[in-house]
Enzyme design. Structure first.
Site, short mmCIF file in Angstrom:
data_model
loop_
_atom_site.label_atom_id
_atom_site.label_comp_id
_atom_site.label_asym_id
_atom_site.label_seq_id
_atom_site.Cartn_x
_atom_site.Cartn_y
_atom_site.Cartn_z
CE LYS A 113 -4.50 -1.48 2.01
NZ LYS A 113 -5.52 -1.44 2.97
CE LYS A 196 -6.13 -8.86 -2.19
NZ LYS A 196 -6.00 -8.50 -0.68
CE LYS A 199 -13.86 -3.14 -0.43
NZ LYS A 199 -13.81 -2.76 0.98
#
Ligand code: AMP
Ligand code: TRP
Length: 329
Positions: A113, A196, A199
């Site tokens: 992230k 993966k 969102k």
């Protein structure tokens, strides 16, 4: 009904997708009948990355609506908003003072992230797993039902709890265990079987949202990645895209991957995809319908969250009192 407690949460950051549903929430629906259950809307975690306040407010209520639409029953389980129970942040600070940096440096989610710009990443993103540990430990949680990607955070939670108990010479915290039940513990992108489903993927075609209508679901499966081998069989390593589609089918149909593979062995890709899409529409449409009905009843949703927070607080207050005593406050 056992005496064991399960706790889990999702961040209110936009639409839920099939990965969230099959990897986590679908399992919760079954578990709520067997365990004392707490399902949290983890808004404090959501602000570890930038959020638009108006959107965030809307997403919090929408996530509560989505939990219920998926089958979580607020009469059976506690559903609440994390920031409503201040003990989460209090405990996170205390745990943070007992967590070595070396442990946090191993967390792969922070690496993903924060990207290349680590110097600009906020402290909260780095401390994310400590807040998650606080969520879990506040309620003497026994089991944490999540997808595969959260396993590392639960291992860290166990380390934090064990070292705290040892340091203060008391069994203050119950040591939780990850509960990874679903065969769809890692649902992959429909565009790239090695990534993966998430969102944050730019491509809408990479994921099925629980808010997608039937036509959108059909068209996304139609365009889903396949490969050049004509036959349909499961081989995660060499055929990630096909294996992902078989896993999704099996999970939606509540059958094993072997059974799904046997069923489609002689199918062409296009026919397999049509069957998969129809099953997805059949399973997702009722959720979407219920979600659309619920999401506008903000008064009712707020009532559910308020009651949930009240119930959660009763447990959290006890734990924090004990922790503060042990620490010497
Ligand atoms: P998040 O959307 O990151 O807050 O995740 C909420 C829950 O969904 C967690 O339990 C995750 O492990 C699970 N989850 C998220 N993405 C996937 C995926 N692609 N496959 C399986 N589970 C997932
Ligand atoms: N980190 C989890 C995720 O991104 C969400 C979460 C926060 C959570 N606190 C939790 C999950 C406690 C289980 C238990 O999916």
């Amino acid at each position: 009904m056992t005496n064991k407690l399960i706790f889990s949460g999702v961040q209110p950051t936009g639409n839920l997708h099939l990965g969230n549903y099959l990897g986590a929430i679908k399992q919760w629906v079954k578990l709520q009948n067997a365990y004392k259950s707490i399902f949290c809307v983890v808004d404090l975690h959501a602000i570890t990355v930038p959020q638009n306040p108006v959107e965030l407010k809307k997403s919090i209520l929408e996530l509560a609506a989505a939990y219920i639409a998926c089958g979580i029953d607020p009469e059976k389980a506690i559903i609440f908003q994390q920031s409503d129970v201040k003990e989460h942040t209090e405990l996170a600070w205390i745990l943070g003072c007992n967590t070595p940096l070396g442990w946090l440096n191993r967390m792969t989610q922070f690496k993903e992230k924060s990207g290349k710009n680590k110097e600009n990443a906020p402290l909260g993103l780095y401390g994310y797993p400590v807040l998650m540990a606080a969520d879990i430990l506040l309620y003497n949680t026994n089991l944490v039902p999540v997808g595969d990607d959260q396993k590392q955070h639960i291992e860290l939670t166990r380390d934090i709890a064990n070292s705290f108990n040892q340091k203060y010479g008391k069994d203050v915290f119950t040591i939780p265990e990850p509960m990874i039940l679903s065969q769809a513990k890692r649902v992959m992108s429909l565009r790239d079987g090695t990534k993966k489903m998430s969102k944050s993927d730019e491509s809408e075609y990479s994921r099925i949202n629980l808010s997608d209508d039937a036509e959108t679901i059909r068209s996304k499966f139609k365009k889903a990645q396949t490969d050049s081998i004509a036959e349909i069989y499961y081989d995660l390593e060499n055929r990630p895209a096909i294996s992902n589609l078989l896993t999704i089918y099996a999970s939606l149909a509540d059958i094993t991957i072997e059974q799904a593979q046997a069923k489609f062995a002689n199918f062409q890709f296009s026919n397999f995809k049509t069957e998969l899409a129809e099953l997805a529409v059949e399973k997702i449409s009722p959720i979407t319908k219920k979600f659309n009905e619920l999401k506008n009843d903000t008064t009712e949703l707020q009532k559910i969250l308020d009651k949930g927070a009240q119930n959660a607080r009763t447990i959290a207050e006890k734990t924090i009192k004990q922790v503060k005593g042990v620490v010497g406050f």
